[in-house]
Motif scaffolding. Structure first.
Motif: not given
Length: 414
Positions: A176-190
């Motif tokens: 799921l993390l890998w499938a996200l756009d990098p900016a979306e992933r950073d938003a989720l992690l943050a």
């Protein structure tokens, strides 16, 4: 020659089209910093052209592909900027590919074919995890985004929701993390980091200090879209004291990314940092200002002068109290800004070598760096631990989670 309002509107349309192409359809985007009447030209046939392209810059944000378009409507043919830019972009991409571990096939199936195969992986008895790994594990961010978009249009279902229903545990989190756009992933992690304390500060700092200015901006925009509030708002709300004082300007930063360095300033600020650290004023406004606002090239020059002038690496002087969590965050900030590969190597080492693997940290680093610099991080890991990163992954993980980690880390089966 006088222009009527209809012609003026048409001129504006052509200029906007050309700028839109340069900003949104060319990869990476091209920024024209000097759009003015002197650079908008009409030829003898009243065709509109944009001049002054030698002032332009190619953005380094997500340089994932080269468009095949030979020219931009509205750009004079005699201006060779695009040809030079394509060469420069190709050079940048080759350099980034040399640092990335993600492998994409020379011939990639069509997006519709990838979507059809993923749909088949979810059908019948059980899930075909191997097929999911083979497809998503060998597609770059742009390709994964197209797969998500096409899958939703074709089957009326969000691919992420389909994956969430079919997968579980650490493998699910990784996919799921890998499938996200990098900016979306950073938003989720943050966002996840703002809901926890202490150790999560490292994740917020990591995102703020290891992304480019545009990548951090896009992460903040993705945060707006996903959570209907700002990253700065949540960081300010969920942190206190010295942690808030450091983290808030870090996540708000938009650093200059050029290579220009002011050596006089570097000497002045190296002296300033040394004075504050000698006085144990670790959260002083000037220390935070330098770390949160200066370009990475300028910070590097300042810290090199600090070491040459005062005999110690700054991080050694910041180890006054090894148990002080704020000092640990400050040291990590310095490392992320100057030696990100060493920072990520340490995160991986602690994640793998601890009693019980820290799958969260391992997943985060592999996901966020596979398309960036995981090859350099892996080299640093082997130098530091005398064991290849992929072998360490095999020792500490298992199943489909292990398989996808190895794929993203560039492991090739013999």
């Amino acid at each position: 020659m006088k222009l009527g309002w209809i012609k003026r509107i048409n001129v504006m349309k052509v200029v906007l089209y050309a700028l839109s192409y340069m900003h949104h359809d060319f990869s990476p985007p091209i920024v024209h910093p000097d759009i003015s009447s002197k650079n908008i030209l009409l030829d003898l046939d009243n065709e509109v052209h944009i001049s002054g392209l030698w002032h332009c810059q190619a953005s380094k944000t997500h340089p994932t592909s080269i468009k095949s378009n030979g020219a931009v409507y509205g750009v004079p043919k005699e201006d060779n900027f695009l040809t030079r830019t394509l060469w420069e972009i190709q050079k940048e991409i080759k350099e980034e590919e040399a640092m990335a571990t993600l492998t994409v096939p020379t011939t990639v199936p069509s997006v519709s074919e990838d979507c059809e195969q993923l749909r088949k992986a979810f059908s019948g008895w059980g899930t075909n995890e191997g097929l999911i790994i083979d497809i998503l594990g060998h597609r770059n961010a742009e390709q994964r985004n197209l797969i998500r978009k096409t899958y939703a249009e074709t089957y009326g279902e969000d691919l992420l929701k389909a994956l969430d229903k079919e997968l579980s545990n650490d493998f699910e989190r990784l996919v799921l993390l890998w499938a996200l756009d990098p900016a979306e992933r950073d938003a989720l992690l943050a966002n996840e980091a703002t809901k926890r304390w202490t150790s999560s500060n490292q994740v917020l700092m990591e995102i703020a200090c290891t992304r480019s200015a545009n990548q951090l901006l896009h992460a903040r925009q993705a945060y707006h879209a996903r959570y209907k509030k700002s990253l700065e708002e949540d960081v300010a709300h969920h942190t206190t004291g010295d942690f808030r004082k450091l983290l808030l300007p870090l996540v708000s930063s938009y650093r200059y990314e050029g290579e220009e360095v002011n050596m006089t300033l570097a000497k002045t600020e190296a002296k300033l940092l040394h004075e504050k650290i000698s006085d144990k004023a670790y959260s002083d406004d000037d220390i935070i200002r330098v770390l949160a606002t200066r370009s990475k090239a300028q910070i590097n020059a300042t810290l090199n002068h600090y070491k040459n002038e005062y005999g110690n690496d700054i991080n050694k002087d910041l180890k006054a109290d090894p148990k002080d969590e704020f000092l640990a965050l400050l040291r990590s900030t310095v490392k992320c800004l100057v030696y990100p590969e060493k920072y990520f190597e340490k995160v991986l080492r602690l994640a793998i070598n601890r009693r019980g693997t820290d799958e969260g940290a391992l997943t985060r680093v592999v996901c966020t760096r596979a398309e960036v610099d995981l090859k350099i991080i892996a080299d640093e890991y082997q130098r530091r631990n005398s064991v290849p990163l992929t072998r360490a992954i095999v020792k500490d993980t298992h199943g489909d989670y292990e398989k996808l980690l190895l794929v993203l880390a560039g492991h090739v089966e013999n």
